[in-house]
Design a protein around this motif. Structure first.
Motif, PDB file in Angstrom:
ATOM      1  N   ARG A   1      -7.577  34.169   7.643  1.00 33.47           N
ATOM      2  CA  ARG A   1      -8.978  34.123   8.768  1.00 33.47           C
ATOM      3  C   ARG A   1      -9.208  33.362   8.991  1.00 33.47           C
ATOM      4  NH1 ARG A   1     -13.127  39.387   7.316  1.00 33.47           N
ATOM      5  NH2 ARG A   1     -13.388  37.591   5.177  1.00 33.47           N
ATOM      6  N   ALA A   2      -9.550  32.659  10.098  1.00 37.94           N
ATOM      7  CA  ALA A   2     -10.244  31.142   9.921  1.00 37.94           C
ATOM      8  C   ALA A   2     -11.699  31.704   9.683  1.00 37.94           C
ATOM      9  CB  ALA A   2     -10.214  30.595  11.495  1.00 37.94           C
ATOM     10  N   LEU A   3     -12.198  30.666   8.943  1.00 39.33           N
ATOM     11  CA  LEU A   3     -13.885  30.325   8.135  1.00 39.33           C
ATOM     12  C   LEU A   3     -14.720  30.529   9.340  1.00 39.33           C
ATOM     13  CD1 LEU A   3     -13.956  28.871   5.234  1.00 39.33           C
ATOM     14  CD2 LEU A   3     -14.166  30.836   5.023  1.00 39.33           C
ATOM     15  N   PRO A   4     -15.610  31.144   9.775  1.00 41.92           N
ATOM     16  CA  PRO A   4     -16.331  29.887  10.372  1.00 41.92           C
ATOM     17  C   PRO A   4     -16.937  29.377  11.280  1.00 41.92           C
ATOM     18  CG  PRO A   4     -17.608  31.880   9.380  1.00 41.92           C
ATOM     19  CD  PRO A   4     -16.469  32.246   8.954  1.00 41.92           C
ATOM     20  N   GLU A   5     -17.592  28.871  12.095  1.00 40.32           N
ATOM     21  CA  GLU A   5     -18.065  27.707  12.330  1.00 40.32           C
ATOM     22  C   GLU A   5     -19.365  26.908  11.453  1.00 40.32           C
ATOM     23  OE1 GLU A   5     -17.664  23.812  15.743  1.00 40.32           O
ATOM     24  OE2 GLU A   5     -17.801  25.660  16.294  1.00 40.32           O
TER      25      GLU A   5
END
Length: 435
Positions: free
Chosen positions: A177-181
């Motif tokens: 999963r992509a890390l939050p910005e």
């Protein structure tokens, strides 16, 4: 005086004559150089390779297999730089020398195919993510075990077999999963930092990135994670693919330069060393020279940053005996040795046993373990024998390439020793995970 008869090098990224002349041939680099220690050949030492580059620059030797062989065998570990009393910038010389080889020497077809595959895959996290489900099935269906037991891949393509050996265990077919910005600081905000997620790191070591974010937040950092970042160019630069490396660097600079942050945090030694040298890499670029210098000045290894600003928050006991491997591009290129040990030493219950020859390369060195397998394996075996001496339960290193290489060696020697990035142990301590 011998006349110029060869054009081994051209003027594009030619090894600097001024930097070459800094070498006074004193020999202090010899004992620090892993390849010289293994072969005893003067041409496999830093001063020997500098001599080869000097004679090639002067047109006295051709661009031949002999020249390529000795420059290729260099690990680029830069152990020679801190050992040099004259301050020779060997890293810049070997990268420039290799750039001549990459552009002006035609390697045998199998080598060209292997290198093309490496550089069309590893610097591109998007491509690695697409292959992740295939890697997972390859391992879980027993195909990998079958291929390794039969040795069929090694007989068909030794180069591909070496690449396959370095494939880490894939625990899920799902893309990480992509890390939050933006991740807010916990408690009082002390700093605003940005995080480089990396190429191989973001796909095969997502837990390290997640641990890095949690530890930074625990230490009062608001963490900015640019979503459009790509490769920093380290793999290309260290292999002499300088034009390609500059292109990667420019893209990364566009992603990070506009951010108003106190530091750019990197948890991969090779990436950090290259980013800190962006000012040199792009010094002649009229558009990017100044932004490159700014990025270089803001870049900090995560353990360097935490060691400098001081830890905050409550560290809980972690009963574990570890040993620490000095990643070459952390210890030699960035001269960071004390901060990781100091930070780890603040974890209650953690026992750190020094690793003999910790400063000696493990043989990973970017793509080295795939293109120079014999020397790489010899250095790995030497490293594992020292790891075994420590009696450690876990080996810690600040570079994903080192961890992959050493994990392979531990498996080869049948040793049940875990591996981890130091920030992962900090994360476990903060979260109270004792095992």
């Amino acid at each position: 005086m011998q006349e110029r008869v060869f054009d081994a090098f051209d003027d594009q990224d030619k090894p600097s004559a001024e930097l070459i002349e800094d070498c006074v041939h004193c020999g202090f680099c010899l004992s620090a150089c892993p390849t010289y220690r293994e072969t005893g050949n003067e041409l496999d030492s830093p001063r020997g390779r500098i001599y080869l580059m000097k004679t090639a620059s002067e047109g006295k030797i051709p661009m031949s297999g002999s020249l390529v062989k000795h420059l290729d065998l260099c690990l680029g570990c830069l152990a020679c730089e801190p050992a040099c009393p004259s301050g020779v910038r060997y890293g810049r010389l070997i990268e420039a020398g290799r750039s001549q080889i990459e552009r002006r020497y035609e390697r045998p077809l199998p080598q060209r195919v292997q290198r093309s595959l490496i550089f069309s895959l590893f610097p591109y996290p998007g491509r690695l993510r697409l292959l992740l489900p295939l890697f997972y099935l390859y391992q879980k269906l027993g195909i990998r075990s079958l291929i390794e037991s039969t040795g069929i891949l090694k007989s068909v393509s030794p180069g591909l077999a070496r690449m396959e050996e370095m494939l880490p265990e894939v625990i899920s077919p799902l893309v990480p999963r992509a890390l939050p910005e933006v991740v807010p600081a916990r408690g009082v905000k002390r700093f605003r930092v940005a995080l480089l997620t990396g190429c191989v790191q973001s796909v095969f070591f997502p837990d390290t990135n997640e641990a890095t974010v949690r530890v930074l937040a625990e230490n009062g950092c608001e963490v900015i994670i640019p979503q459009n970042q790509g490769c920093c160019g380290a793999l290309s630069v260290h292999s002499g693919r300088l034009s390609e490396g500059r292109d990667f660097a420019r893209h990364l600079i566009r992603s990070f330069d506009a951010l108003e942050v106190d530091a750019i945090i990197v948890n991969s030694a090779g990436c950090g060393s290259t980013m800190k040298e962006y000012g040199d890499l792009l010094e002649h670029d009229p558009v990017f020279a100044e932004p490159a210098r700014r990025i270089g000045e803001k870049t900090k290894d995560v353990m360097e940053f935490l060691g400098d600003v001081g830890l905050a928050g409550e560290l809980k006991p972690l009963a574990l005996k570890i040993t620490y491997q000095d990643a070459c591009h952390l210890a030699h290129a960035q001269r960071i040795k004390e901060q990781p040990r100091s930070v780890l030493g603040q974890i209650p219950g953690l026992e750190l046993t020094e690793l003999p020859e910790s400063e000696l390369c493990c043989g990973s060195a970017g793509i080295y373990n795939m293109v120079e397998p014999d020397m790489s394996q010899g250095l790995l075996d030497r490293k594992i024998s020292h790891v075994k001496e420590t009696g450690a339960e876990c080996l810690v290193a600040g570079n994903p390439g080192c961890l992959l290489q050493i994990k392979k060696g531990l498996k080869q020697h049948g040793l049940d020793i875990k591996t981890a990035h130091p920030v992962e142990l900090l994360d476990r301590s903060y979260r109270g995970f004792a095992d």
